[in-house]
Design a protein around this motif. Structure first.
Motif, mmCIF file in Angstrom:
data_model
loop_
_atom_site.group_PDB
_atom_site.id
_atom_site.type_symbol
_atom_site.label_atom_id
_atom_site.label_comp_id
_atom_site.label_asym_id
_atom_site.label_seq_id
_atom_site.Cartn_x
_atom_site.Cartn_y
_atom_site.Cartn_z
ATOM 1 N N MET A 116 1.069 1.402 -7.197
ATOM 2 C CA MET A 116 1.755 0.451 -6.324
ATOM 3 C C MET A 116 0.925 0.226 -5.059
ATOM 4 O O MET A 116 0.491 1.170 -4.414
ATOM 5 C CB MET A 116 3.146 0.998 -5.945
ATOM 6 N N LYS A 117 0.676 -1.043 -4.745
ATOM 7 C CA LYS A 117 -0.102 -1.354 -3.560
ATOM 8 C C LYS A 117 0.664 -0.980 -2.296
ATOM 9 O O LYS A 117 1.888 -1.028 -2.255
ATOM 10 C CB LYS A 117 -0.426 -2.854 -3.532
ATOM 11 N N LYS A 118 -0.114 -0.606 -1.285
ATOM 12 C CA LYS A 118 0.522 -0.292 -0.018
ATOM 13 C C LYS A 118 1.132 -1.555 0.583
ATOM 14 O O LYS A 118 0.540 -2.639 0.508
ATOM 15 C CB LYS A 118 -0.499 0.289 0.964
ATOM 16 N N LEU B 255 0.621 4.823 10.642
ATOM 17 C CA LEU B 255 0.779 3.689 9.722
ATOM 18 C C LEU B 255 -0.091 3.813 8.486
ATOM 19 O O LEU B 255 0.356 3.538 7.360
ATOM 20 C CB LEU B 255 0.413 2.395 10.444
ATOM 21 N N LYS B 256 -1.355 4.182 8.678
ATOM 22 C CA LYS B 256 -2.307 4.076 7.574
ATOM 23 C C LYS B 256 -2.030 5.054 6.430
ATOM 24 O O LYS B 256 -2.597 4.911 5.354
ATOM 25 C CB LYS B 256 -3.739 4.217 8.083
ATOM 26 N N LYS B 257 -1.142 6.007 6.636
ATOM 27 C CA LYS B 257 -0.739 6.896 5.541
ATOM 28 C C LYS B 257 0.110 6.150 4.511
ATOM 29 O O LYS B 257 0.113 6.490 3.328
ATOM 30 C CB LYS B 257 0.070 8.075 6.078
ATOM 31 N N TYR B 258 0.841 5.143 4.991
ATOM 32 C CA TYR B 258 1.828 4.481 4.133
ATOM 33 C C TYR B 258 1.592 2.979 3.980
ATOM 34 O O TYR B 258 2.045 2.381 3.006
ATOM 35 C CB TYR B 258 3.236 4.694 4.706
ATOM 36 N N PHE B 259 0.898 2.360 4.943
ATOM 37 C CA PHE B 259 0.745 0.915 4.967
ATOM 38 C C PHE B 259 -0.727 0.522 5.030
ATOM 39 O O PHE B 259 -1.561 1.285 5.515
ATOM 40 C CB PHE B 259 1.446 0.326 6.206
ATOM 41 N N GLU B 260 -1.020 -0.671 4.588
ATOM 42 C CA GLU B 260 -2.319 -1.291 4.836
ATOM 43 C C GLU B 260 -2.190 -2.065 6.142
ATOM 44 O O GLU B 260 -1.357 -2.977 6.257
ATOM 45 C CB GLU B 260 -2.706 -2.238 3.708
ATOM 46 N N ILE B 261 -3.001 -1.721 7.129
ATOM 47 C CA ILE B 261 -2.953 -2.409 8.418
ATOM 48 C C ILE B 261 -3.834 -3.649 8.308
ATOM 49 O O ILE B 261 -5.060 -3.551 8.232
ATOM 50 C CB ILE B 261 -3.443 -1.493 9.557
ATOM 51 N N VAL B 262 -3.219 -4.821 8.307
ATOM 52 C CA VAL B 262 -3.985 -6.053 8.119
ATOM 53 C C VAL B 262 -4.464 -6.624 9.451
ATOM 54 O O VAL B 262 -5.459 -7.373 9.481
ATOM 55 C CB VAL B 262 -3.162 -7.112 7.342
ATOM 56 N N THR B 263 -3.772 -6.294 10.539
ATOM 57 C CA THR B 263 -4.184 -6.746 11.863
ATOM 58 C C THR B 263 -3.708 -5.759 12.909
ATOM 59 O O THR B 263 -2.585 -5.244 12.821
ATOM 60 C CB THR B 263 -3.601 -8.136 12.212
#
Length: 404
Positions: free
Chosen positions: A1-3, A20-28
């Motif tokens: 499953m993609k973040k 954040l980066k443990k669970y999410f992709e930070i796009v900005t």
């Protein structure tokens, strides 16, 4: 499953992004100060980072950087500057004209661009007393008294906000903060989310969003710091193996003062009279914590921008005759032991102004606090995706059955 996808507004040195980066992709992520942004880059990279005044970043700029369309953003994080709302600010009026306070409305602007599913907002507790925060709540909810959208083109949000003590969320520190969580409303009317502001009282949500993590009481300061086994250092020294474990020098007078200050919570009340400042000899004058020591058997005081200065608060080391080091301050803010800071525009960490690094640490959202709330968003998003997948499979099975 993609973040899932996240945007980090006012990212500072990267405390929230670390969680954040443990669970999410930070796009900005966005930070206006280039030196603070350099600290961010040292720990999180620069591809997704915008270094600019957020007010000057256009809708097109945000969309291009994030690579997302409307309704594709899972979480918007906003931790705008808090100095204008602080109790230490001399501008205490509800309608304070401090320009920095208007930055909270940038959260609304970015939410209007992406329509994120969830929003995480953090600031000082005193923000609840300001009219601009009340305006912020109304705009974020975007609901009239009947639970319908006020502005049909904008998203509406179901909100929950509380003033919390961070020591109940994994941070060994006496620090009060305002936390706001919000979820996008998809079905109307929604009277549960209506914001009410009784005369001369704080705003309330008709029925607050049922989303909040369980409390996780932090270990006391001594237990927390003992895990890292930092080397003893003297005033003005820097650890040979950790450049951030560095503390300010003290004058001979202040060295004498701290030697007279009892370990673990002692204050200037124990000094002989000749060591007292004239303003302190009058009694009940000035902040009582100034020139005090931290206590290993309690929580640390609020880590501020002056956290490495013995003269600016209870920032004396519990047992060593010095102020706390930059590394100790960062650990109390629950940054990891290997987190890098810089006080200058350099790709080499730990260089430049100690004051600049202390400001970054003091202004940061404690990492553990952010992680506890971010994990809650991630869990909710994961459950929603699983539910949608099950619903889709069940519908497909019904269609196949009917065709047979």
């Amino acid at each position: 499953m993609k973040k899932p996808k996240a945007i980090d507004l006012f990212c500072g040195a990267g405390g929230v992004s670390q969680a954040l980066k443990k669970y999410f992709e930070i796009v900005t992520a966005i930070e206006y100060d280039p030196i603070i942004a350099k600290t961010y880059e040292l720990n999180h990279g620069s591809e997704h980072l915008i270094i600019n005044d957020i007010k000057k970043v256009t809708k097109e700029d945000f969309i291009k950087k994030a690579g997302l369309k409307q309704n594709q953003l899972d979480l918007l994080v906003s931790t705008p500057p808090c100095q204008g709302f602080s109790r230490h600010s001399r501008k205490k009026a509800l309608d304070s004209k401090d320009e920095r306070n208007k930055l909270i409305l940038e959260t609304i602007r970015i939410a209007d661009i992406f329509h994120p599913e969830f929003i995480f907002f953090e600031n000082v507790d005193n923000i609840v007393n300001y009219k601009i925060f009340h305006t912020f709540l109304r705009k974020l909810a975007n609901l009239n008294a009947s639970g319908q959208k006020k502005n049909p083109s904008r998203p509406s949000y179901h909100i929950n906000f509380k003033i919390i003590s961070v020591n109940k969320y994994g941070v060994p520190q006496k620090r009060k903060r305002l936390i706001l969580l919000a979820k996008k409303i998809n079905n109307f009317p929604f009277v549960e989310g209506v914001i009410k502001i009784p005369k001369n009282k704080l705003p309330i949500v008709t029925s607050p969003l049922n989303l909040w993590p369980k409390e996780q009481l932090s270990p006391l300061l001594g237990v927390h710091l003992s895990k890292y086994n930092l080397n003893p250092i003297s005033a003005g020294e820097t650890d040979l193996f950790d450049p951030l474990h560095s503390c300010r020098n003290l004058s001979e007078l202040n060295l004498e003062r701290i030697r007279y200050t009892p370990h673990d919570g002692g204050s200037r009340n124990s000094w002989p009279e000749y060591l007292l400042l004239n303003c302190h000899k009058k009694g009940n004058v000035g902040f009582g914590d100034v020139y005090g020591r931290m206590n290993r058997y309690d929580y640390a005081p609020t880590i501020t921008c002056g956290c490495i200065s013995y003269t600016k608060g209870r920032f004396g080391h519990p047992t060593e005759d010095r102020a706390i080091s930059l590394r100790e301050a960062a650990l109390i803010q629950t940054f990891p032991l290997d987190y890098k800071f810089t006080g200058e525009l350099s790709d080499i960490p730990y260089k430049g102004s100690k004051d600049v690094m202390a400001t970054q640490i003091g202004n940061a959202v404690p990492v553990k606090l952010a992680e506890i709330f971010i994990k809650e968003f991630y869990s909710r998003l994961t459950i929603n995706k699983i539910d949608k997948k099950i619903f889709s499979i069940q519908n497909d099975e019904k269609c196949n059955f009917s065709l047979s």
